[in-house]
Scaffold this motif. Structure first.
Motif, PDB file in Angstrom:
ATOM      1  N   HIS A 152       0.824  -1.213   0.000  1.00 40.56           N
ATOM      2  CA  HIS A 152       0.000   0.000   0.000  1.00 40.56           C
ATOM      3  C   HIS A 152       0.855   1.259   0.000  1.00 40.56           C
ATOM      4  N   PRO A 177       0.921   3.002  -3.936  1.00 38.87           N
ATOM      5  CA  PRO A 177      -0.412   3.403  -3.471  1.00 38.87           C
ATOM      6  C   PRO A 177      -1.436   3.655  -4.572  1.00 38.87           C
ATOM      7  N   PHE A 206      -3.947   0.973  -5.293  1.00 35.03           N
ATOM      8  CA  PHE A 206      -4.926   0.778  -4.228  1.00 35.03           C
ATOM      9  C   PHE A 206      -5.927   1.933  -4.197  1.00 35.03           C
ATOM     10  N   ASP A 207      -5.455   3.143  -4.513  1.00 38.30           N
ATOM     11  CA  ASP A 207      -6.358   4.304  -4.568  1.00 38.30           C
ATOM     12  C   ASP A 207      -7.520   4.031  -5.514  1.00 38.30           C
ATOM     13  N   ARG A 263      -6.290   8.222  -1.217  1.00 35.81           N
ATOM     14  CA  ARG A 263      -4.934   8.017  -0.709  1.00 35.81           C
ATOM     15  C   ARG A 263      -4.938   7.842   0.809  1.00 35.81           C
ATOM     16  N   THR A 278      -6.013   4.392   1.432  1.00 36.23           N
ATOM     17  CA  THR A 278      -4.947   3.471   1.057  1.00 36.23           C
ATOM     18  C   THR A 278      -3.909   3.375   2.164  1.00 36.23           C
ATOM     19  N   TYR A 279      -3.471   4.520   2.650  1.00 29.49           N
ATOM     20  CA  TYR A 279      -2.467   4.518   3.717  1.00 29.49           C
ATOM     21  C   TYR A 279      -3.032   3.948   5.022  1.00 29.49           C
ATOM     22  N   SER A 337      -5.402   1.736   5.323  1.00 27.57           N
ATOM     23  CA  SER A 337      -5.519   0.300   5.136  1.00 27.57           C
ATOM     24  C   SER A 337      -4.155  -0.384   5.236  1.00 27.57           C
ATOM     25  N   GLY A 338      -3.153   0.212   4.626  1.00 21.38           N
ATOM     26  CA  GLY A 338      -1.804  -0.346   4.709  1.00 21.38           C
ATOM     27  C   GLY A 338      -1.282  -0.360   6.132  1.00 21.38           C
TER      28      GLY A 338
END
Length: 126
Positions: free
Chosen positions: A22, A26, A29-30, A42, A45-46, A48-49
């Motif tokens: 992620h 990124p 994933f976005d 974003r 994404t962050y 979730s990571g």
């Protein structure tokens, strides 16, 4: 090392790799973040990571394994809408990409069951 001893470490490894991805890539994933969520793709994404990395760490440690594995099961359910969005968005892509997107959908159930099994085994071992 037995299978039951490897299973939590493999799950933690899977989550760690996914979480790192992620941050490393990124943009891909976005694209699968459902549009109805507040904030930016974003940020999701962050988040979730970071959640995947935290779950990986929690599962790797025997003391926190039961709770972290149960949280991972909930996390796998929670990200299912993103996988559905990806499948819908990719329905007109070439067959290999479309197959990958649709193939992810049924994989969520084994991931949920795997995480629940890790949690159960960790509770039983305590």
């Amino acid at each position: 090392m037995s299978r039951s001893e490897r299973s939590p470490l493999l799950l933690a490894g899977l989550l760690a790799v996914a979480g790192a991805a992620h941050f490393a890539s990124p943009r891909r994933f976005d694209e699968i973040v459902p549009r109805g969520l507040p904030g930016t793709p974003r940020a999701w994404t962050y988040a979730s990571g970071a959640a995947e990395l935290a779950l990986a760490a929690g599962i790797a440690l025997p003391r926190t394994r039961p709770a972290a594995a149960q949280a991972a099961a909930a996390f796998f359910v929670g990200v299912f809408p993103a996988n559905i969005k990806m499948a819908v968005d990719w329905r007109h892509r070439p067959t290999p990409q479309k197959a990958a997107a649709y193939g992810r959908l049924p994989l969520q159930l084994p991931l949920v069951l795997w995480a629940r099994g890790v949690a159960r085994n960790a509770r039983d071992a305590a």
